[in-house]
Scaffold this active site. Structure first.
Site, PDB file in Angstrom:
ATOM      1  N   SER A 143       5.444   3.197   5.542  1.00 16.50           N
ATOM      2  CA  SER A 143       6.392   2.072   5.230  1.00 16.50           C
ATOM      3  C   SER A 143       5.981   1.861   3.496  1.00 16.50           C
ATOM      4  O   SER A 143       5.108   2.637   2.883  1.00 16.50           O
ATOM      5  CB  SER A 143       6.015   0.976   6.106  1.00 16.50           C
TER       6      SER A 143
ATOM      7  N   LEU B 110       5.426   0.900  -0.153  1.00 18.83           N
ATOM      8  CA  LEU B 110       5.456   1.919  -1.090  1.00 18.83           C
ATOM      9  C   LEU B 110       5.211   3.587  -1.113  1.00 18.83           C
ATOM     10  O   LEU B 110       5.989   4.284  -1.806  1.00 18.83           O
ATOM     11  CB  LEU B 110       4.437   1.448  -2.245  1.00 18.83           C
TER      12      LEU B 110
ATOM     13  N   SER C  19      -4.322  -2.047  -7.560  1.00 19.02           N
ATOM     14  CA  SER C  19      -3.511  -3.369  -7.566  1.00 19.02           C
ATOM     15  C   SER C  19      -4.015  -4.053  -8.857  1.00 19.02           C
ATOM     16  O   SER C  19      -5.208  -3.748  -9.346  1.00 19.02           O
ATOM     17  CB  SER C  19      -3.748  -4.382  -6.565  1.00 19.02           C
TER      18      SER C  19
ATOM     19  N   TYR D 166     -10.068  -7.764  -0.313  1.00 21.30           N
ATOM     20  CA  TYR D 166      -8.944  -6.925  -1.001  1.00 21.30           C
ATOM     21  C   TYR D 166      -9.463  -6.615  -2.442  1.00 21.30           C
ATOM     22  O   TYR D 166      -9.449  -5.473  -2.986  1.00 21.30           O
ATOM     23  CB  TYR D 166      -7.694  -7.705  -0.981  1.00 21.30           C
TER      24      TYR D 166
ATOM     25  N   LYS E  73     -10.179  -3.166  -4.294  1.00 22.87           N
ATOM     26  CA  LYS E  73      -9.594  -2.681  -5.534  1.00 22.87           C
ATOM     27  C   LYS E  73     -10.279  -2.562  -6.713  1.00 22.87           C
ATOM     28  O   LYS E  73     -10.094  -1.550  -7.624  1.00 22.87           O
ATOM     29  CB  LYS E  73      -8.302  -3.592  -5.670  1.00 22.87           C
TER      30      LYS E  73
ATOM     31  N   THR F 224       7.000  -5.527   0.126  1.00 22.64           N
ATOM     32  CA  THR F 224       6.751  -4.730   1.382  1.00 22.64           C
ATOM     33  C   THR F 224       6.064  -5.461   2.227  1.00 22.64           C
ATOM     34  O   THR F 224       5.882  -6.771   2.464  1.00 22.64           O
ATOM     35  CB  THR F 224       5.593  -3.579   1.025  1.00 22.64           C
TER      36      THR F 224
HETATM   37  N1  LIG Z   1       3.069  -4.875  -1.683  1.00 17.21           N
HETATM   38  C1  LIG Z   1       2.202  -5.398  -2.617  1.00 17.21           C
HETATM   39  O1  LIG Z   1       2.537  -6.502  -3.371  1.00 17.21           O
HETATM   40  C2  LIG Z   1       1.223  -4.405  -3.562  1.00 17.21           C
HETATM   41  C3  LIG Z   1       0.680  -3.626  -2.856  1.00 17.21           C
HETATM   42  N2  LIG Z   1      -0.310  -2.558  -3.443  1.00 17.21           N
HETATM   43  C4  LIG Z   1      -0.944  -1.449  -2.862  1.00 17.21           C
HETATM   44  O2  LIG Z   1       0.134  -0.487  -2.365  1.00 17.21           O
HETATM   45  C5  LIG Z   1      -0.206   0.224  -1.447  1.00 17.21           C
HETATM   46  C6  LIG Z   1       0.775   0.028  -0.368  1.00 17.21           C
HETATM   47  O3  LIG Z   1       0.771  -1.033   0.356  1.00 17.21           O
HETATM   48  P1  LIG Z   1       2.581  -1.450   0.596  1.00 17.21           P
HETATM   49  O4  LIG Z   1       3.304  -0.420   0.770  1.00 17.21           O
HETATM   50  O5  LIG Z   1       2.767  -2.684  -0.132  1.00 17.21           O
HETATM   51  O6  LIG Z   1       2.139  -2.045   2.122  1.00 17.21           O
HETATM   52  P2  LIG Z   1       2.376  -1.612   3.846  1.00 17.21           P
HETATM   53  O7  LIG Z   1       1.848  -2.411   4.612  1.00 17.21           O
HETATM   54  O8  LIG Z   1       3.975  -1.664   3.749  1.00 17.21           O
HETATM   55  O9  LIG Z   1       1.836  -0.366   3.552  1.00 17.21           O
HETATM   56  C7  LIG Z   1       0.639   0.159   3.913  1.00 17.21           C
HETATM   57  C8  LIG Z   1       0.654   1.659   4.447  1.00 17.21           C
HETATM   58  O10 LIG Z   1      -0.732   1.970   4.674  1.00 17.21           O
HETATM   59  C9  LIG Z   1      -1.092   2.313   5.650  1.00 17.21           C
HETATM   60  N3  LIG Z   1      -2.205   2.352   6.489  1.00 17.21           N
HETATM   61  C10 LIG Z   1      -2.711   0.862   6.854  1.00 17.21           C
HETATM   62  N4  LIG Z   1      -3.791   0.916   7.351  1.00 17.21           N
HETATM   63  C11 LIG Z   1      -4.303   2.173   7.598  1.00 17.21           C
HETATM   64  C12 LIG Z   1      -5.088   2.718   8.178  1.00 17.21           C
HETATM   65  N5  LIG Z   1      -6.407   2.184   8.760  1.00 17.21           N
HETATM   66  N6  LIG Z   1      -5.147   4.369   8.021  1.00 17.21           N
HETATM   67  C13 LIG Z   1      -4.397   5.123   7.459  1.00 17.21           C
HETATM   68  N7  LIG Z   1      -3.034   4.283   7.025  1.00 17.21           N
HETATM   69  C14 LIG Z   1      -3.265   2.833   6.994  1.00 17.21           C
HETATM   70  C15 LIG Z   1       0.107   1.953   6.639  1.00 17.21           C
HETATM   71  O11 LIG Z   1       0.414   3.043   7.518  1.00 17.21           O
HETATM   72  P3  LIG Z   1       0.533   2.433   9.422  1.00 17.21           P
HETATM   73  O12 LIG Z   1       1.866   2.604   9.592  1.00 17.21           O
HETATM   74  O13 LIG Z   1      -0.381   3.242   9.928  1.00 17.21           O
HETATM   75  O14 LIG Z   1      -0.083   1.039   9.347  1.00 17.21           O
HETATM   76  C16 LIG Z   1       1.264   2.026   5.566  1.00 17.21           C
HETATM   77  O15 LIG Z   1       1.823   3.316   5.731  1.00 17.21           O
HETATM   78  C17 LIG Z   1      -1.579  -0.449  -0.787  1.00 17.21           C
HETATM   79  O16 LIG Z   1      -2.677   0.231  -1.320  1.00 17.21           O
HETATM   80  C18 LIG Z   1      -1.723  -1.952  -1.637  1.00 17.21           C
HETATM   81  O17 LIG Z   1      -2.763  -2.449  -1.943  1.00 17.21           O
HETATM   82  C19 LIG Z   1      -0.474  -2.925  -4.929  1.00 17.21           C
HETATM   83  C20 LIG Z   1      -0.245  -3.917  -5.389  1.00 17.21           C
HETATM   84  C21 LIG Z   1       0.806  -4.675  -4.817  1.00 17.21           C
HETATM   85  C1  LIG Z   2       0.571 -16.549 -21.123  1.00 14.85           C
HETATM   86  C2  LIG Z   2      -0.714 -17.182 -20.803  1.00 14.85           C
HETATM   87  C3  LIG Z   2      -1.146 -16.547 -19.632  1.00 14.85           C
HETATM   88  C4  LIG Z   2      -1.900 -17.292 -18.753  1.00 14.85           C
HETATM   89  C5  LIG Z   2      -2.639 -16.518 -17.424  1.00 14.85           C
HETATM   90  C6  LIG Z   2      -2.958 -17.399 -16.424  1.00 14.85           C
HETATM   91  C7  LIG Z   2      -3.614 -16.732 -15.192  1.00 14.85           C
HETATM   92  C8  LIG Z   2      -2.492 -16.332 -14.266  1.00 14.85           C
HETATM   93  C9  LIG Z   2      -3.101 -15.880 -12.999  1.00 14.85           C
HETATM   94  C10 LIG Z   2      -2.108 -14.842 -12.514  1.00 14.85           C
HETATM   95  C11 LIG Z   2      -2.628 -14.178 -11.369  1.00 14.85           C
HETATM   96  C12 LIG Z   2      -1.707 -13.086 -10.624  1.00 14.85           C
HETATM   97  C13 LIG Z   2      -2.210 -12.541  -9.584  1.00 14.85           C
HETATM   98  C14 LIG Z   2      -1.065 -11.415  -9.230  1.00 14.85           C
HETATM   99  C15 LIG Z   2      -1.688 -10.996  -7.910  1.00 14.85           C
HETATM  100  C16 LIG Z   2      -0.700  -9.717  -7.579  1.00 14.85           C
HETATM  101  O1  LIG Z   2       0.193  -9.183  -8.147  1.00 14.85           O
HETATM  102  O2  LIG Z   2      -1.440  -8.852  -6.685  1.00 14.85           O
HETATM  103  C17 LIG Z   2      -0.825  -7.576  -6.127  1.00 14.85           C
HETATM  104  C18 LIG Z   2      -1.099  -7.391  -4.922  1.00 14.85           C
HETATM  105  O3  LIG Z   2      -1.981  -6.513  -4.660  1.00 14.85           O
HETATM  106  C19 LIG Z   2      -0.579  -8.183  -3.669  1.00 14.85           C
HETATM  107  O4  LIG Z   2      -1.717  -8.464  -2.635  1.00 14.85           O
HETATM  108  P1  LIG Z   2      -1.602  -9.787  -1.983  1.00 14.85           P
HETATM  109  O5  LIG Z   2      -2.175  -9.315  -0.657  1.00 14.85           O
HETATM  110  O6  LIG Z   2      -2.308 -10.732  -2.595  1.00 14.85           O
HETATM  111  O7  LIG Z   2      -0.235 -10.420  -1.732  1.00 14.85           O
END
Ligand SMILES: NC(=O)C1=CN([C@@H]2O[C@H](COP(=O)(O)OP(=O)(O)OC[C@H]3O[C@@H](n4cnc5c(N)ncnc54)[C@H](OP(=O)(O)O)[C@@H]3O)[C@@H](O)[C@H]2O)C=CC1
Ligand SMILES: CCCCCCCCCCCCCCCC(=O)OCC(=O)COP(=O)(O)O
Length: 323
Positions: free
Chosen positions: A62, A64, A192, A205, A209, A240
């Protein structure tokens, strides 16, 4: 009668006009041309690097990971799709094989649970058997977490670390020897922005990371001699199911799509950025908007200010939950 200063001014203007027409404009177009050509060559090189490359994508069921599979497949990569859900992976493999644009390959499927350390060595062996070697490993699978540190049971911290950190580390270690032997390989870690800054109520989390960033930064340095490339990619919010699948303080599933996640970038767009970063063999890539990027700099240059902003964020979030 024209005054000498007026004449001088006109002369200056003509000279400037001439200069802009004869030198500056052609220079500008020349630079633009060179830049466009450079970008085109870079794109061609990236595509050549990944065409027919054996690319392993974890978390391909699923979000990314699924989109990465599509982008790399369309570019002609030979894929190994990994995850826990065999049905979803086989469906994707069939979908990709059926959507052949140009010369593409039928992906293999390997299922294993990153939370189960005992399964990883066997999974790595199965991955290696698919095509005989691996060119690119994309450690994408992961889960997120929501909760306060005081309420969270340690088992949850361990689970998040196992899936996001120890699992990818074990898989990478299992595949590295074959890469080193071939003196060729590329390891990608989808981290992330929370691998660079910690935000409240994401302790497990964010810690997983940060550990990912640190481990793969070390790996890059240690593997340079063996010609193994390492790319760490740190995205901001992506639309996602990450928040839906997130684990909470007591280990239960969070189950809701957060507003920030829903407003995040499309996974297809981010997958294209991942493809470009890998193709260009970038070392460290931040895929975020301006404010989160600034937060990374503030954390380094003015940590006191960053900690105050985070404490205020925690207060506000607590208040909004209690009201
Ligand atoms: N969405 C966001 O905002 C952000 C995401 N990321 C990173 O992107 C990556 C992908 O996440 P995203 O696509 O958003 O989330 P999803 O939940 O859509 O996808 C996560 C994927 O990881 C797999 N997974 C989870 N647990 C396990 C496990 N125990 N063993 C094997 N596979 C597993 C899932 O497969 P299964 O079908 O088996 O559950 C799934 O395919 C992650 O590393 C996340 O931290 C980084 C920044 C932002
Ligand atoms: C110009 C002035 C700048 C001032 C900066 C102020 C600080 C602002 C804080 C911003 C925090 C951003 C957090 C972003 C988090 C993010 O994008 O996470 C990505 C993920 O991995 C999402 O995972 P989640 O499970 O948290 O949804």
């Amino acid at each position: 009668m024209i005054s000498p200063s007026f004449r001088k001014g006109m002369l200056k203007e003509r000279v400037m006009d001439l200069a802009s027409q004869t030198t500056i404009l052609p220079l500008l177009f020349g630079c633009l041309g060179i830049f466009s050509l450079f970008r085109l060559l870079q794109r061609i090189r990236s595509k050549a690097y990944l065409r027919n490359a054996v690319v392993v994508v974890t978390g391909a069921t699923s979000g990314l990971g699924r989109e990465c599979a599509k982008v790399f497949h369309a570019a002609g990569a030979k894929l190994v799709l990994c995850g826990r859900n065999v049905k979803a992976l086989e469906e994707l493999s069939r979908e990709l094989a059926g959507s052949s644009q140009g010369q593409t390959h039928q992906p293999f499927v390997v299922t294993f649970d990153l939370a189960d350390p005992g399964t990883i060595a066997a999974a790595a062996a199965e991955i290696l058997q698919c095509f005989g070697y691996v060119d690119v490993l994309i450690n994408n699978a992961g889960i997120s977490y929501r909760g306060t540190i005081s309420d969270t049971i340690v088992d949850v911290d361990r689970k998040v670390m196992e899936i996001n950190y120890f699992g990818p580390v074990a898989l990478t270690k299992a595949l590295l020897p074959s890469m080193v032997e071939r003196k060729q390989g590329h390891i990608v870690a989808i981290s992330s922005i929370q691998g660079k800054i910690s935000i409240p109520f994401r302790s497990a989390y964010s810690a997983s990371k940060h550990a990912t960033q640190a481990f793969f930064d070390c790996l890059r340095a240690e593997m340079e001699e063996a010609n193994i490339k390492v790319t760490v990619i740190s995205p901001g919010y992506i639309h996602t199911n990450l928040s839906v699948n997130a684990v909470t303080a007591d280990g239960s599933r969070y189950g809701a799509l957060d507003k920030n996640t829903a407003q995040g970038r499309s996974p297809a767009e981010v997958a294209q950025d991942v493809f470009d970063a890998v193709g260009k063999k970038k070392k460290d890539v931040l895929l975020t908007d301006f404010v989160p990027s600034m937060a990374v700099y503030i954390r380094t240059l003015a940590p006191g200010l960053f900690f105050r902003i985070m404490a205020s964020r925690a207060r506000k979030e607590r208040k909004s939950k209690s009201s």
